[in-house]
Every structure is written in structure tokens, then in C-alpha cells.
Design a protein around this motif. Structure first.
Motif, mmCIF file in Angstrom:
data_model
loop_
_atom_site.group_PDB
_atom_site.id
_atom_site.type_symbol
_atom_site.label_atom_id
_atom_site.label_comp_id
_atom_site.label_asym_id
_atom_site.label_seq_id
_atom_site.Cartn_x
_atom_site.Cartn_y
_atom_site.Cartn_z
ATOM 1 N N LYS A 14 0.881 -1.272 -0.178
ATOM 2 C CA LYS A 14 0.083 -0.123 0.010
ATOM 3 C C LYS A 14 0.952 1.149 0.010
ATOM 4 C CE LYS A 14 -4.196 -2.020 2.231
ATOM 5 N NZ LYS A 14 -4.751 -2.008 3.637
ATOM 6 N N GLN A 15 2.187 1.201 0.764
ATOM 7 C CA GLN A 15 3.123 2.512 0.888
ATOM 8 C C GLN A 15 3.503 2.622 -0.468
ATOM 9 O OE1 GLN A 15 2.968 4.746 3.148
ATOM 10 N NE2 GLN A 15 4.217 5.838 1.710
ATOM 11 N N LYS A 16 3.902 1.624 -1.299
ATOM 12 C CA LYS A 16 4.617 1.466 -2.395
ATOM 13 C C LYS A 16 3.628 2.347 -3.516
ATOM 14 C CE LYS A 16 7.282 -1.159 -5.624
ATOM 15 N NZ LYS A 16 8.004 -2.286 -5.873
ATOM 16 N N ALA A 17 2.391 1.690 -3.408
ATOM 17 C CA ALA A 17 1.253 2.369 -4.459
ATOM 18 C C ALA A 17 1.294 3.789 -4.028
ATOM 19 C CB ALA A 17 0.052 1.654 -4.222
ATOM 20 N N LEU A 18 1.265 4.264 -2.714
ATOM 21 C CA LEU A 18 0.838 5.732 -2.341
ATOM 22 C C LEU A 18 2.151 6.480 -2.742
ATOM 23 C CD1 LEU A 18 -0.776 5.255 1.020
ATOM 24 C CD2 LEU A 18 -1.626 6.242 -0.796
ATOM 25 N N THR A 19 3.334 5.942 -2.719
ATOM 26 C CA THR A 19 4.509 6.649 -3.099
ATOM 27 C C THR A 19 4.563 6.950 -4.607
ATOM 28 O OG1 THR A 19 5.564 5.817 -1.153
ATOM 29 C CG2 THR A 19 7.063 6.710 -3.135
ATOM 30 N N ARG A 20 4.043 5.875 -5.331
ATOM 31 C CA ARG A 20 4.104 5.701 -6.909
ATOM 32 C C ARG A 20 3.195 7.018 -7.198
ATOM 33 N NH1 ARG A 20 5.735 2.595 -11.190
ATOM 34 N NH2 ARG A 20 4.356 2.927 -12.984
ATOM 35 N N LYS A 21 1.861 6.779 -6.758
ATOM 36 C CA LYS A 21 1.070 7.923 -6.821
ATOM 37 C C LYS A 21 1.246 9.220 -6.787
ATOM 38 C CE LYS A 21 -3.866 9.101 -6.112
ATOM 39 N NZ LYS A 21 -4.210 9.398 -7.368
ATOM 40 N N HIS A 22 2.064 9.556 -5.581
ATOM 41 C CA HIS A 22 2.544 10.686 -5.132
ATOM 42 C C HIS A 22 3.633 11.363 -6.096
ATOM 43 C CE1 HIS A 22 3.988 14.019 -2.642
ATOM 44 N NE2 HIS A 22 5.297 13.570 -2.705
ATOM 45 N N LEU A 23 4.435 10.338 -6.585
ATOM 46 C CA LEU A 23 5.534 10.904 -7.741
ATOM 47 C C LEU A 23 4.892 11.013 -8.836
ATOM 48 C CD1 LEU A 23 8.207 8.163 -6.681
ATOM 49 C CD2 LEU A 23 8.587 10.456 -6.606
ATOM 50 N N THR A 24 3.971 10.380 -9.291
ATOM 51 C CA THR A 24 3.186 10.703 -10.470
ATOM 52 C C THR A 24 2.384 12.067 -10.643
ATOM 53 O OG1 THR A 24 2.768 8.291 -10.849
ATOM 54 C CG2 THR A 24 1.455 9.822 -12.198
ATOM 55 N N GLU A 25 1.755 12.358 -9.263
ATOM 56 C CA GLU A 25 1.213 13.680 -9.109
ATOM 57 C C GLU A 25 2.004 14.753 -9.285
ATOM 58 O OE1 GLU A 25 -2.124 14.240 -9.133
ATOM 59 O OE2 GLU A 25 -2.587 12.223 -9.487
ATOM 60 N N ILE A 26 3.397 14.461 -8.428
ATOM 61 C CA ILE A 26 4.333 15.644 -8.663
ATOM 62 C C ILE A 26 5.017 15.847 -9.928
ATOM 63 C CG2 ILE A 26 6.696 16.219 -7.691
ATOM 64 C CD1 ILE A 26 4.258 16.640 -5.386
ATOM 65 N N ALA A 27 5.161 14.570 -10.689
ATOM 66 C CA ALA A 27 5.808 14.830 -12.007
ATOM 67 C C ALA A 27 4.820 15.622 -12.778
ATOM 68 C CB ALA A 27 5.896 13.545 -12.537
ATOM 69 N N ILE A 28 3.440 15.317 -12.776
ATOM 70 C CA ILE A 28 2.340 16.005 -13.644
ATOM 71 C C ILE A 28 2.542 17.520 -13.335
ATOM 72 C CG2 ILE A 28 -0.037 16.614 -13.621
ATOM 73 C CD1 ILE A 28 -0.736 13.589 -13.174
ATOM 74 N N LYS A 29 2.879 17.921 -12.166
ATOM 75 C CA LYS A 29 2.792 19.396 -11.616
ATOM 76 C C LYS A 29 4.196 19.769 -12.049
ATOM 77 C CE LYS A 29 2.089 22.256 -7.790
ATOM 78 N NZ LYS A 29 2.989 23.166 -6.870
ATOM 79 N N GLN A 30 5.308 19.248 -11.940
ATOM 80 C CA GLN A 30 6.603 19.667 -12.574
ATOM 81 C C GLN A 30 6.550 19.802 -13.922
ATOM 82 O OE1 GLN A 30 9.494 20.575 -10.550
ATOM 83 N NE2 GLN A 30 7.893 20.690 -9.030
#
Length: 195
Positions: free
Chosen positions: A8-24
Motif C-alpha cells: 500500500k505504501q509503495k502504491a501511495l509513493t508511486r501515485k505521489h511521484l506521478t502527481e508531482i511529476a504532472i505538476k513539475q
């Protein structure tokens, strides 16, 4: 089989990285954004980013796929419920607003991207075209809109949207172009194709 806490933590981290990448990518450009910029903004180590995405290209493809999934899911639901072409196009605009800075960079920089990322974008556009075409076919059959080749229905719509996004500096110095002009573009386009 239920997910472990680690999964679950791994999936959350991946989602967080994807969201940050979209923004960046939206703020700084897809080509100009480095993986180190994304990991710093996400407040994770550079190694953590590469534990989830083995290459920057893999990250970019994941970001494009996330964008595509969110947009096409909305359109699919509307087409399945016999929504009007107007409602489908309105949902398209609303979905694009959510990703507007990223999507604008994507359409401007697409030809500079790796082939795999560009192909992912093309698949998404084809999916969007399919859903818009389905809604248009129903309205052509009901004589609500003019009998126009389906590819021109989509291509004319997307050209109008892309023109405003890629020339946003001509229309607004700040803020969302689609929030400001989306309703006007939608009404204008529908008036062009309605009987």
C-alpha cells in the motif's frame, strides 16, 4: 489476497511521484524537468524515484497514462449513459482543465518526446476521438448535428482546443485558458455543427 502495508505504501509513493511529476512537467516543461527536480519536489530521494520508475521515460509514460485514464474514463461513462455530444465535450474540457499546464506542455513538446511517450499520447487521443465520435454518431442519426465525417468532428474540436492552449499567452496573461474560454469554445463549436 489483501495488500500488505508495504504494498500500500509503495502504491501511495508511486501515485505521489506521478502527481508531482504532472505538476513539475506542467510548470517547467517536460523536456526541461529532471528526475532530480521531481524527487526534490516530492521530498523523496532520487533513488526512491528510480525504485518506482526505472527511467525518466517510464515515469513520463506513467504520467501520460494517468492523464489519459482520468480523461477517457469520464468520457466512457458519459457515452455509456447516452449523454449528448455537448455533455461529452463539456466533460472533455473539464478533464483538460484538471491537467491544463501538463497537457499544454504535452501538446507543445510531443514531437520532442521519446517515441514510446508520443505513442502513448496518440493512443489516448484515439480513445478520446472514439468516445466523441460515438456521441456524434448518435446525434447525426437523430439529425441533431450535421452529417460531417467523424474524423473531422474530432479533429476540428481538438484543433480549436489546442489552438487556444498553445497560444494561451495571446488570450490570457495568467490563469486557466480553458476555465476562461472553455464555455465559449464549446458553444461556438456546437453552433458550427448543429443543424
Amino acid at each position: 489476497m489483501s495488500e500488505t502495508k508495504r504494498q500500500k505504501q509503495k502504491a501511495l509513493t508511486r501515485k505521489h511521484l506521478t502527481e508531482i511529476a504532472i505538476k513539475q512537467f506542467g510548470e517547467n516543461g517536460i523536456i526541461a524537468t529532471r528526475t532530480s527536480d521531481i524527487s526534490k519536489a516530492a521530498n523523496v530521494s532520487h533513488g526512491t524515484l528510480f525504485a518506482h520508475f526505472s527511467t525518466q521515460e517510464e515515469l513520463l509514460i506513467a504520467v501520460i497514462e494517468e492523464f489519459g485514464t482520468r480523461i477517457t474514463q469520464r468520457l466512457h461513462e458519459l457515452v455509456d449513459t447516452n449523454s449528448s455530444l455537448y455533455e461529452v465535450l463539456e466533460a472533455h474540457i473539464k478533464g483538460l482543465i484538471e491537467f491544463e499546464p501538463f497537457y499544454t506542455r504535452l501538446i507543445i513538446e510531443r514531437r520532442l518526446l521519446p517515441a514510446s511517450a508520443s505513442n502513448t499520447y496518440i493512443i489516448i487521443q484515439s480513445n478520446i476521438s472514439f468516445h466523441i465520435g460515438k456521441a456524434a454518431e448518435k446525434e447525426i442519426d437523430k439529425s441533431v448535428i450535421r452529417k460531417i465525417p467523424i474524423h473531422l468532428i474530432f479533429n476540428t474540436w481538438i484543433s480549436l482546443v489546442h489552438y487556444y492552449l498553445t497560444n494561451g499567452d495571446l488570450f490570457s496573461s495568467n490563469g486557466s485558458i480553458l476555465k476562461q474560454y472553455g464555455d465559449e469554445l464549446l458553444h461556438h463549436y456546437i453552433s458550427l455543427i448543429t443543424l
